[in-house]
Scaffold this active site. Structure first.
Site, PDB file in Angstrom:
ATOM      1  N   GLN B 133       0.829  -1.204   0.000  1.00 31.07           N
ATOM      2  CA  GLN B 133       0.000   0.000   0.000  1.00 31.07           C
ATOM      3  C   GLN B 133       0.866   1.257   0.000  1.00 31.07           C
ATOM      4  OE1 GLN B 133      -1.851   0.907   3.795  1.00 31.07           O
ATOM      5  NE2 GLN B 133      -3.710   1.583   2.788  1.00 31.07           N
ATOM      6  N   GLY B 134       0.742   2.098  -1.035  1.00 29.18           N
ATOM      7  CA  GLY B 134       1.522   3.334  -1.109  1.00 29.18           C
ATOM      8  C   GLY B 134       0.661   4.544  -0.791  1.00 29.18           C
ATOM      9  N   TYR B 135       0.549   4.851   0.489  1.00 32.26           N
ATOM     10  CA  TYR B 135      -0.271   5.986   0.912  1.00 32.26           C
ATOM     11  C   TYR B 135       0.587   7.115   1.483  1.00 32.26           C
ATOM     12  CZ  TYR B 135      -5.075   4.074   0.537  1.00 32.26           C
ATOM     13  OH  TYR B 135      -6.291   3.614   0.091  1.00 32.26           O
ATOM     14  N   SER B 136       1.174   6.899   2.669  1.00 35.98           N
ATOM     15  CA  SER B 136       1.898   7.979   3.361  1.00 35.98           C
ATOM     16  C   SER B 136       3.098   8.455   2.558  1.00 35.98           C
ATOM     17  CB  SER B 136       2.395   7.481   4.720  1.00 35.98           C
ATOM     18  OG  SER B 136       1.332   7.165   5.566  1.00 35.98           O
ATOM     19  N   SER B 168       4.398  -1.209   4.125  1.00 38.61           N
ATOM     20  CA  SER B 168       4.703  -2.517   4.706  1.00 38.61           C
ATOM     21  C   SER B 168       5.086  -3.502   3.618  1.00 38.61           C
ATOM     22  CB  SER B 168       3.488  -3.065   5.451  1.00 38.61           C
ATOM     23  OG  SER B 168       3.157  -2.228   6.517  1.00 38.61           O
ATOM     24  N   GLU B 251      -9.445  -0.982   6.374  1.00 40.74           N
ATOM     25  CA  GLU B 251      -8.190  -1.274   7.063  1.00 40.74           C
ATOM     26  C   GLU B 251      -8.364  -1.136   8.568  1.00 40.74           C
ATOM     27  OE1 GLU B 251      -5.037   1.463   6.234  1.00 40.74           O
ATOM     28  OE2 GLU B 251      -3.548   0.251   7.274  1.00 40.74           O
ATOM     29  N   GLU B 385      -5.095  10.068  17.384  1.00 34.26           N
ATOM     30  CA  GLU B 385      -5.657  11.421  17.344  1.00 34.26           C
ATOM     31  C   GLU B 385      -6.560  11.601  16.120  1.00 34.26           C
ATOM     32  OE1 GLU B 385      -2.518  10.625  18.086  1.00 34.26           O
ATOM     33  OE2 GLU B 385      -2.594  11.162  20.201  1.00 34.26           O
TER      34      GLU B 385
END
Lengths: 376, 405
Positions: B133-136, B168, B251, B385
């Site tokens: 997964q390429g998100y951040s 990951s 997720e 948060e």
């Protein structure tokens, strides 16, 4: 075990909602201020009797609806939302509950139908000290067998819910050297019975009861033995359901205030410091809902082992105690100055949360029991 | 499906499993993070693990509820529940785990075109393609929508430049599902597309990240003029944020449930540690009352959490699917795990503080590493948060900082 509500359960909840939501905690305030001796509404009690709520968990053979704690919990939750002082939980789970669990067929036939309609009110007098005692602490109230038959009861009981209002008291007392107390039916007019209504912080009906050699017949003794633990566990789950309603209402009241109250030109609910605290309170509420629903369903399982019932009750009560206290504290804090005034309802929730947390064993008592049941 | 049909399905399933499940795998159930991940470079723990995957995949039972036309099992929810029960009865591991099955697959089923589903789902089901997964990005963590990795259209392709982080198992994965900026001029949420990229494409490089616990599954992924196919944009150009949010919700539910399983048995673990550390006799009541109370608290929190997971699942089955409430599981499950990992180290005392070497046994070293790793639980997958923001705004209806609800 299924933790989603059935259609029948939704119907019961909605009926209770319709009847109990309109007044909220204002009703408790009116009773507290206008009728301090009554402590709860006899009119509402009669109405509940007509609706069949006071016989909800009483077997159909004895005039009740024969439903489970899962259904009663929904009514108690709604009652708890408005801090209703009517002793529904005590009457059904302690009074009728004890007779149902330990009574003879004749005793059940004699008392349960009248309890199911609300014509008579029964409760259980079991507590003797300021705390729920640790296991193994003997009951100090004694029942001496009389030469001519029957018993003579001597002792003092505390925190008896609806103790001054009840028509029938079920009193736990030790017989001879038996480790487990037995249960005895004592009717309101008995000679030697004195009852003192207490003015407690939550304004709910509760009394001290003294038995100075109260003589009862042979037929006053409930034949069932070792029944008290299970009766108290079911009542504890009922109280946790009532607390669930109380904390839900306190949180909703607070959320409404956070949206409405403006400071610095914006609603205070837009401040992240308050948003996160409200969100954490909601998480605790949702976890409490899960354990209360699970406990009621565990109690409803046929032939549930005493240990499983005790674990479920302790899980529900420990969490409900901590969560209600947390949410009530937070509710007062987030209301600011108005939350400290007697005029505002939020303080009533704080008071009831404290009382409920310390009734039927506090959170520490229930964690202690959980550990003991798990073997450590 | 009638009760009778379901009983017949159970009998057939049981018989098939008895015949086909390798004996060596029985009694080794595994979990979401330990098992066969598959992929082009997939390594199997044993030949039996390979056989188990091949046999289950041939029936589509690696993805039991996915439609059979894409290679899935085509089972109803009730049949899938029966299959799960029968697998549990034999304590069999899942034949295949990974983000293909739990993240990109369900997303493709929801948002993919027919062609996209036909291209990508079979490889997931057979365990041939491993996904990440390429998100951040380094500059876009909690504020994910500010991401800067760019994708510029060039004919039937996009040219991608930028960097992803906290990916990951990137170095072991074959394809990556990625959020990229396709319209730098639009409002930040509206210029994002969700695109699938082959990790073997020229210009893709990965670099592992070492955490405070000494190891990690995380990597950085760099894109230098990487070419991806325009047909691999999911859910439409500049509509990637909607897809991304749906996947994130999925997720969160998954992470919560994973933690639910990982905290199971916490009471026994903590008790055994306490007895081993001399805080109590081998059996019976612990002598340290405060430790005893904290173990009970942890065990009761664990039970309450499990019941909440179950309640949300029961509600979903009754037609009330989980919404933003899934954030509850993420917040509570991760913090519960942190409390338990810290308590384990405290109970172990000096034995919970080793970093390496023969002076500490593997169990003791695991305590230290697990405690350190657990600190990341409330950061990864959306910080606590951020979850609390979601609960406050989308569940409780509290107003935005601007004053609007």
């Amino acid at each position: 075990m299924n933790l989603a509500l059935t259609d029948e359960q939704k119907l019961i909840r909605d009926t209770a909602k319709d009847m109990l939501r309109k007044d909220g905690a204002r009703r408790l305030r009116r009773l507290r201020d206008a009728a301090p001796d009554a402590r709860f509404s006899r009119e509402l009690w009669a109405e509940m009797g007509e609706l069949g709520w006071l016989g909800l968990t009483i077997p159909e053979a004895h005039g009740g609806a024969g439903l489970g704690l899962a259904e009663l919990a929904l009514v108690l939750e709604e009652l708890g939302r408005g801090l209703g002082p009517e002793p529904v939980g005590a009457a059904l789970l302690l009074g009728a509950g004890a007779i149902d669990a330990a009574g003879s067929e004749a005793q059940k036939a004699r008392f349960l139908p009248r309890l199911a309609t609300g014509e008579a009110l029964a409760t259980l007098a079991w507590q003797e000290g300021p705390h729920r005692p640790a296991p193994g602490i003997p009951c100090m109230t004694v029942a001496e067998a009389q030469p001519g038959g029957g018993y003579r009861l001597t002792g003092e009981k505390r925190e008896v819910v609806a103790g001054a209002n009840a028509d029938v008291l079920i009193v736990s007392a030790r017989v001879g050297g038996d480790p487990e107390p037995r249960l005895f039916l004592v009717e309101a007019g008995a000679t030697g019975l004195t009852r003192e209504a207490l003015d407690r912080v939550d304004a709910h009906p509760v009394a001290r009861v003294a038995l100075a050699g109260v003589e009862v017949g042979e037929d006053a003794a409930l034949p069932g033995v070792a029944a008290l633990g299970g009766v108290l566990d079911r009542a504890t789950i009922g109280l946790a359901a009532e607390m669930l309603g109380g904390m839900a209402a306190a949180l909703e009241m607070t959320l409404a205030w956070l949206r409405e109250r403006r400071q610095f030109g914006v609603p205070i609910g837009s401040f992240q410091a308050l948003q996160h605290r409200a969100a954490r309170a909601f998480v605790e509420l949702e976890l409490t809902r899960s354990v209360v629903m699970a406990a009621a369903r565990t109690a409803d399982q046929a032939g549930v082992p005493a240990k499983a019932l005790a674990q479920a009750a302790s899980l529900a009560k420990a969490r409900a105690s901590d969560a209600f206290a947390l949410i009530a504290d937070e509710a007062v804090q987030m209301h600011g100055g108005i939350g400290m005034t007697d005029e505002h309802d939020v303080g009533l929730y704080l008071k009831r949360a404290r009382v409920a947390a310390q009734s039927y064993g506090d959170a520490a008592w229930h964690r202690d029991r959980w550990a003991r049941l798990a073997g450590y | 499906m009638s009760r009778v049909d379901l009983d017949a399905f159970r009998a057939d399933t049981r018989a098939w499993l008895e015949d086909n499940a390798p004996a060596s795998l029985r009694g080794r159930p595994g979990d979401m993070f330990h098992g066969t991940w598959g992929g082009r470079r997939g390594d199997f723990e044993s030949d039996d693990h390979r056989v188990w995957l091949e046999r289950m995949a041939a029936r589509g039972w690696t993805a039991p509820t996915w439609p059979a036309e894409y290679g899935g099992g085509g089972l109803s929810r009730k049949e899938a529940a029966v299959l799960a029960e029968e697998l549990k009865r034999l304590k069999l591991p899942a034949p295949l785990i990974g983000f293909g099955l739990v993240m990109i697959g369900p997303t493709l089923l929801q948002f993919g075109t027919e062609a996209q589903k036909r291209q990508h789902l079979p490889g997931i089901i057979k365990g041939e393609i491993r996904w990440c997964q390429g998100y951040s990005e380094p500059g876009s963590g909690s504020d994910l929508a500010s991401l800067q990795t760019s994708a510029v259209r060039d004919g039937e392709q996009y040219v991608i430049n930028g960097q992803k982080i906290w990916t990951s198992y990137a170095e072991k994965s074959d394809w990556i599902f990625c959020l990229v900026r396709t319209d730098p001029g639009a409002r930040k949420q509206e210029g994002i597309s969700f695109i699938l990229v082959d990790m073997a494409s020229p210009g893709v490089t990965t670099k592992p990240i070492k955490l405070i616990s000494g190891a990690s599954p995380f990597c950085e992924v760099f894109f230098d003029d990487v070419r991806a196919e325009a047909r691999d944009v999911i859910g439409g150009v500049n509509a990637g944020w909607t897809v991304a949010k749906a996947l994130l919700q999925h997720e969160r539910t998954m992470v919560g449930e994973v933690f639910a399983r990982s905290v199971l048995g916490g009471q026994q673990e903590l008790l055994a540690l306490a007895r081993a550390a001399g805080l109590g006799p081998p059996e019976g009541s612990l002598e340290a009352p405060l430790v005893r109370d904290r173990i009970a608290q942890s065990a009761m929190d664990e039970r309450a959490f499990m019941l909440t997971v179950q309640r949300l699942q029961d509600n979903a089955r009754a037609g009330q699917p989980p919404g933003p409430e899934s954030s509850i599981l993420k917040v509570y499950g991760t913090e519960l795990n942190q409390r338990r990992r810290q308590l384990a180290v405290e109970i172990a005392g000096a034995d919970g503080l080793g970093w390496s070497g023969d002076a500490y046994d593997d169990g003791a070293l695991g305590l230290t590493r697990d405690w350190l790793r657990s600190r990341g639980n409330t950061i990864e997958g959306g910080t606590s948060e951020i979850q609390l923001n979601i609960i406050a705004k989308r569940v409780l209806g509290l107003p935005d900082a601007g004053g609007a609800a």
